[in-house]
Enzyme design. Structure first.
Site, short mmCIF file in Angstrom:
data_model
loop_
_atom_site.label_atom_id
_atom_site.label_comp_id
_atom_site.label_asym_id
_atom_site.label_seq_id
_atom_site.Cartn_x
_atom_site.Cartn_y
_atom_site.Cartn_z
N LYS A 192 0.84 -1.20 0.00
CA LYS A 192 0.00 0.00 0.00
C LYS A 192 0.87 1.25 0.00
CE LYS A 192 -1.85 2.75 2.86
NZ LYS A 192 -1.79 4.00 2.06
N GLY A 244 6.66 4.34 8.62
CA GLY A 244 5.85 5.55 8.76
C GLY A 244 5.97 6.09 10.17
N SER A 245 4.89 6.72 10.65
CA SER A 245 4.96 7.41 11.93
C SER A 245 4.89 6.42 13.09
CB SER A 245 3.81 8.41 12.04
OG SER A 245 2.58 7.73 12.01
N THR A 246 5.44 6.84 14.22
CA THR A 246 5.43 6.02 15.42
C THR A 246 4.00 5.79 15.90
OG1 THR A 246 7.65 6.72 16.02
CG2 THR A 246 6.29 5.88 17.81
N GLY A 249 2.55 3.10 13.83
CA GLY A 249 3.27 1.87 14.17
C GLY A 249 2.73 1.25 15.45
N GLU A 266 9.41 0.30 10.89
CA GLU A 266 10.47 1.28 10.70
C GLU A 266 9.81 2.64 10.88
OE1 GLU A 266 12.40 3.98 9.68
OE2 GLU A 266 12.60 3.36 7.60
N CYS A 300 13.43 9.81 7.62
CA CYS A 300 13.26 9.28 8.97
C CYS A 300 14.57 9.34 9.75
CB CYS A 300 12.70 7.87 8.93
SG CYS A 300 13.54 6.84 7.73
N GLU A 397 10.01 14.68 16.19
CA GLU A 397 10.41 14.62 14.79
C GLU A 397 9.67 15.71 14.02
OE1 GLU A 397 9.12 11.09 12.53
OE2 GLU A 397 11.16 11.04 11.73
P1 NAD Z 1 1.61 7.89 8.58
O1 NAD Z 1 2.33 6.97 9.49
O2 NAD Z 1 0.22 8.27 8.92
O3 NAD Z 1 1.55 7.26 7.11
C1 NAD Z 1 2.44 6.29 6.61
C2 NAD Z 1 1.66 5.22 5.86
O4 NAD Z 1 0.78 4.54 6.76
C3 NAD Z 1 0.78 5.74 4.73
O5 NAD Z 1 0.79 4.82 3.67
C4 NAD Z 1 -0.61 5.77 5.38
O6 NAD Z 1 -1.66 5.68 4.46
C5 NAD Z 1 -0.55 4.55 6.26
N1 NAD Z 1 -1.48 4.57 7.41
C6 NAD Z 1 -2.00 5.65 8.05
N2 NAD Z 1 -2.76 5.26 9.09
C7 NAD Z 1 -2.72 3.90 9.11
C8 NAD Z 1 -3.29 2.90 9.95
N3 NAD Z 1 -4.06 3.24 11.00
N4 NAD Z 1 -3.02 1.61 9.70
C9 NAD Z 1 -2.24 1.25 8.68
N5 NAD Z 1 -1.68 2.14 7.83
C10 NAD Z 1 -1.91 3.46 8.05
O7 NAD Z 1 2.52 9.17 8.40
P2 NAD Z 1 2.04 10.64 7.93
O8 NAD Z 1 0.75 11.04 8.57
O9 NAD Z 1 2.11 10.68 6.46
O10 NAD Z 1 3.21 11.50 8.57
C11 NAD Z 1 3.13 11.88 9.93
C12 NAD Z 1 4.48 11.95 10.55
O11 NAD Z 1 5.06 10.65 10.53
C13 NAD Z 1 5.51 12.80 9.81
O12 NAD Z 1 5.44 14.13 10.19
C14 NAD Z 1 6.80 12.16 10.24
O13 NAD Z 1 7.18 12.67 11.49
C15 NAD Z 1 6.44 10.71 10.39
N6 NAD Z 1 6.84 9.91 9.21
C16 NAD Z 1 7.89 9.09 9.31
C17 NAD Z 1 8.28 8.34 8.21
C18 NAD Z 1 9.44 7.44 8.26
O14 NAD Z 1 10.02 7.13 7.23
N7 NAD Z 1 9.82 6.93 9.40
C19 NAD Z 1 7.61 8.46 7.02
C20 NAD Z 1 6.49 9.30 6.94
C21 NAD Z 1 6.13 10.00 8.05
#
Ligand code: NAD
Ligand code: MN
Length: 488
Positions: A192, A244-246, A249, A266, A300, A397
Site C-alpha cells: 500500500k 511511517g509514523s510512530t 506503528g 520502521e 526518517c 520529529e
Molecule cells: P503515517 O504513518 O500516517 O503514514 C504512513 C503510511 O501509513 C501511509 O501509507 C498511510 O496511508 C498509512 N497509514 C495511516 N494510518 C494507518 C493505519 N491506521 N493503519 C495502517 N496504515 C496506516 O505518516 P504521515 O501522517 O504521512 O506523517 C506523519 C508523521 O510521521 C511525519 O510528520 C513524520 O514525522 C512521520 N513519518 C515518518 C516516516 C518514516 O520514514 N519513518 C515516514 C512518513 C512520516
C-alpha cells in the site's frame, strides 16, 4: 549574522533555469488497483486525485481500496503463493533481475514522476531514489538462491502473504525495500503506497506486468490510512511490514498483538549528528546540510539534532549559515534545485506548528531568505540555536528542513545527549580520529551510525531502529530474516 570566513571559494554562482521536461512520461489519467495482475476498478473504494505539491495541480486519479478490495487482494495473493514459493530459486531471481533492469530502463520517467507527485528535487529522484530502487532489486535477486546462507540456517521457508505499507518520503525506494526481499524469499506481497505519492508504485505495477511476473505475486493497493488499517487486520496476511509514523506503528502493533502475524516497524527518528572539534569542519558542514536538507528533511534518519562541540560552535554555525544561504529552494523539476516542495499541506502545517513551538519556547530561529513560489507548499531551510534538550524541537520529529543545534563539552556528554531520545534510528559522527568514532559509535543507541558522512544508503547495509524507531532490519542479508521462517 554575516559569515566571517567564506568556505573554499568566494565566487557565488548564478544559475540559469534548467528544467527537466515531462514530455517523455506516459501517465494514464486514471489508475485502478493493481490486483491479480491487472488494473481494476475498486469494488467498494473510490477515485481520488493525486496532486503535485509544487503546483497544487492534479496529476492523475488513483483508486483507493476499500475493505472488499483488500479482501480480494488477499485472496488473489493467497492463490498465487504456492506456485511462487515452489519456483526454483533461480527462476524467482530472474524475475527480480528483470524488474531491476526495467526500473533502469524507465529510470528517467520514474524520476520525473517521483518528483511531480512528491515534490522532491529531480536531482535526488534521478541520482538517489531510482538508482537505489533498482540496486535493491539487483541485490535481493542475487540472494534468492542463497537464502539459507543469509540467515545461517540449513533450511528456510517463506512466510506466505505479506502486507506492506510505505510512506511518502521515498515512494519507489521504500516499495523496493519492501518488495525485493519479500519476493526473493518466496513470499507474495500486497503493497500500500502513501496517499500523496502513489504514482511510481503504480508504474512499478506496469513494470511487474512487463516482467511477466505471475498474477497475484505483487499487488499494489493504493489508499489511505483506512486501507492500510484494513490490510493489517485482513485474515490471510502472514506478515506486516510498516514504515511511517510512530503513532501508526503503535496502532499496528496493538492490532496484531497475540495474533501470530509477524511484524517489522520502521518508524520515526530524531537522529543526532555529532561534530567534534577535531573534525574537518568544511566537510562536516556539507554533511550537516545533506543530513537535514536532503529531501526537504522528509527523512526518517535525518540529522535533525545537530550536536556541536562548544569550542567550534561559532565556527560551525557561521559556516553552516553561509552554506545554507547558497541552497536553491524552488521548482523541484529544475536540475539545480537543492530543496524542493514540502510533500503536502498537512506536512507543511505540522512543520509550521513545531517551528512556532520552537520560537515560543525561546529558541532562536533563522530561516534563509529565499523567494518561494506562490503556489505549492514550501518551507525555507531553518536553523534553531539556543535550543534546550527539553524543547519540543529537540525532542519531536519535525520531518522538515529544520535543524536544532545543541552543544556539548566532552565525549561522554555527546554520547549522553545523543542517546537522550525516545528514538534511535541513526547518528552521524564527525571527527578526524578513527578510535574516537569507533568508541562513540559503539556507545550510541542507533541502528545506523555514519562516520564523516551522512544519509549514505546501500542495499548491502542493514537499516533499522532501536526504541521508538521500531524493530527489524531492511537491507543486506539482515533484511532477509523478517521474510523467512527457519525450519532447521
Ligand atoms: P503515517 O504513518 O500516517 O503514514 C504512513 C503510511 O501509513 C501511509 O501509507 C498511510 O496511508 C498509512 N497509514 C495511516 N494510518 C494507518 C493505519 N491506521 N493503519 C495502517 N496504515 C496506516 O505518516 P504521515 O501522517 O504521512 O506523517 C506523519 C508523521 O510521521 C511525519 O510528520 C513524520 O514525522 C512521520 N513519518 C515518518 C516516516 C518514516 O520514514 N519513518 C515516514 C512518513 C512520516
Ligand atoms: Mn502527489
Amino acid at each position: 549574522m554575516t559569515p566571517s570566513t567564506e568556505t573554499r571559494t568566494s565566487i557565488v554562482w548564478d544559475y540559469a533555469p534548467a528544467p527537466e521536461s515531462s514530455d517523455h512520461i506516459r501517465l494514464r489519467g486514471r489508475y485502478g488497483l493493481f490486483v491479480d495482475g491487472d488494473f481494476k476498478d475498486p469494488v467498494d473504494g473510490r477515485y481520488v486525485p493525486t496532486i503535485n505539491p509544487a503546483t497544487e495541480e492534479p496529476i492523475a486519479e488513483v483508486a483507493y481500496g476499500g475493505p472488499d478490495d483488500v479482501a480480494a487482494a488477499v485472496e488473489s495473493a493467497r492463490a498465487a503463493h504456492p506456485k511462487w514459493a515452489a519456483l526454483p530459486e533461480l527462476e524467482r531471481a530472474k524475475y527480480l533481475f528483470r524488474i531491476a533492469r526495467l526500473i533502469q530502463e524507465r529510470a528517467r520517467e520514474l524520476a520525473v514522476v517521483e518528483t511531480l507527485d512528491g515534490g522532491k528535487p529531480l536531482r535526488e529522484s534521478r541520482d538517489v531514489d531510482i538508482p537505489l530502487a533498482a540496486a535493491h532489486f539487483f541485490h535481493y535477486a542475487g540472494w534468492a538462491d542463497k537464502l539459507r546462507y543469509g540467515v545461517n540456517a540449513r533450511e528456510v521457508k517463506p512466510l506466505g502473504v505479506v502486507g506492506q505499507i510505505v510512506p511518502w518520503n521515498f515512494p519507489l525506494l521504500m516499495a523496493a525495500w519492501k518488495l525485493a526481499p519479500a519476493l526473493a524469499c518466496g513470499n507474495v506481497a500486497i503493497l500500500k503506497p502513501a496517499e500523496t505519492t502513489p504514482l511510481t508504485a503504480l508504474l512499478l505495477a506496469e513494470i511487474c506486468q512487463e516482467a511477466e511476473l505471475p498474477a497475484g505475486v505483487v499487488t499494489i493497493l493504493p489508499g489511505d490510512g483506512s486501507t492500510g488499517a484494513a490490510l493489517v487486520r485482513a485474515p490471510g496476511v502472514d506478515k506486516v511490514a510498516f514504515t511511517g509514523s510512530t503513532a501508526v506503528g503503535r496502532d499496528i502493533q496493538a492490532a496484531l498483538a497475540g495474533s501470530g502475524v509477524r511484524l517489522t516497524l520502521e518508524l520515526g527518528g530524531k537522529s543526532a549528528n555529532i561534530v567534534f572539534e577535531d573534525a574537518a569542519l568544511d566537510q562536516a558542514v556539507e554533511g550537516i546540510v545533506n543530513g537535514i536538507f536532503f529531501n526537504q528533511g522528509h527523512v526518517c534518519c535525518a540529522g535533525s539534532r545537530l550536536l556541536i562541540q562548544e569550542s567550534v560552535r561559532d565556527e560551525v554555525i557561521s559556516k553552516l549559515w553561509a552554506r545554507m544561504g547558497r541552497l536553491r529552494v524552488g521548482d523541484p523539476m529544475d536540475k539545480n534545485t537543492d530543496v524542493g516542495a514540502i510533500n503536502s499541506a498537512e506536512q507543511l502545517a505540522r512543520i509550521e506548528a513545531l517551528v512556532a513551538a520552537g520560537e515560543e519556547e525561546g529558541a532562536a530561529r533563522r530561516s534563509i531568505a529565499c523567494e518561494l513560489p506562490e503556489r505549492g507548499y514550501w518551507f525555507a531551510p531553518t536553523l534553531f540555536t539556543d535550543v534546550s534538550p527539553a524543547h519540543r524541537i529537540a525532542v519531536e520529529e519535525i520531518f522538515g528542513p529544520v535543524v536544532s543545534v545543541l552543544t556539548f563539552r566532552t565525549q561522554a556528554e555527546a554520547i549522553e545527549k545523543a542517546n537522550n531520545s525516545r528514538y534511535g534510528l541513526a547518528a552521524g559522527i564527525w571527527t578526524d580520529k578513527g578510535s574516537k568514532a569507533f568508541e562513540v559509535a559503539s556507545a550510541l543507541k542507533a541502528g545506523v551510525v555514519w562516520q564523516n558522512t551522512y544519509n549514505h544508503f546501500d542495499p548491502t547495509a542493514a537499516f533499522g531502529g532501536y526504541k521508538e524507531s521500531g524493530f527489524g532490519r531492511e537491507g543486506g542479508p539482515a533484511g532477509l530474516r523478517p521474510y523467512l521462517e527457519v525450519v532447521r
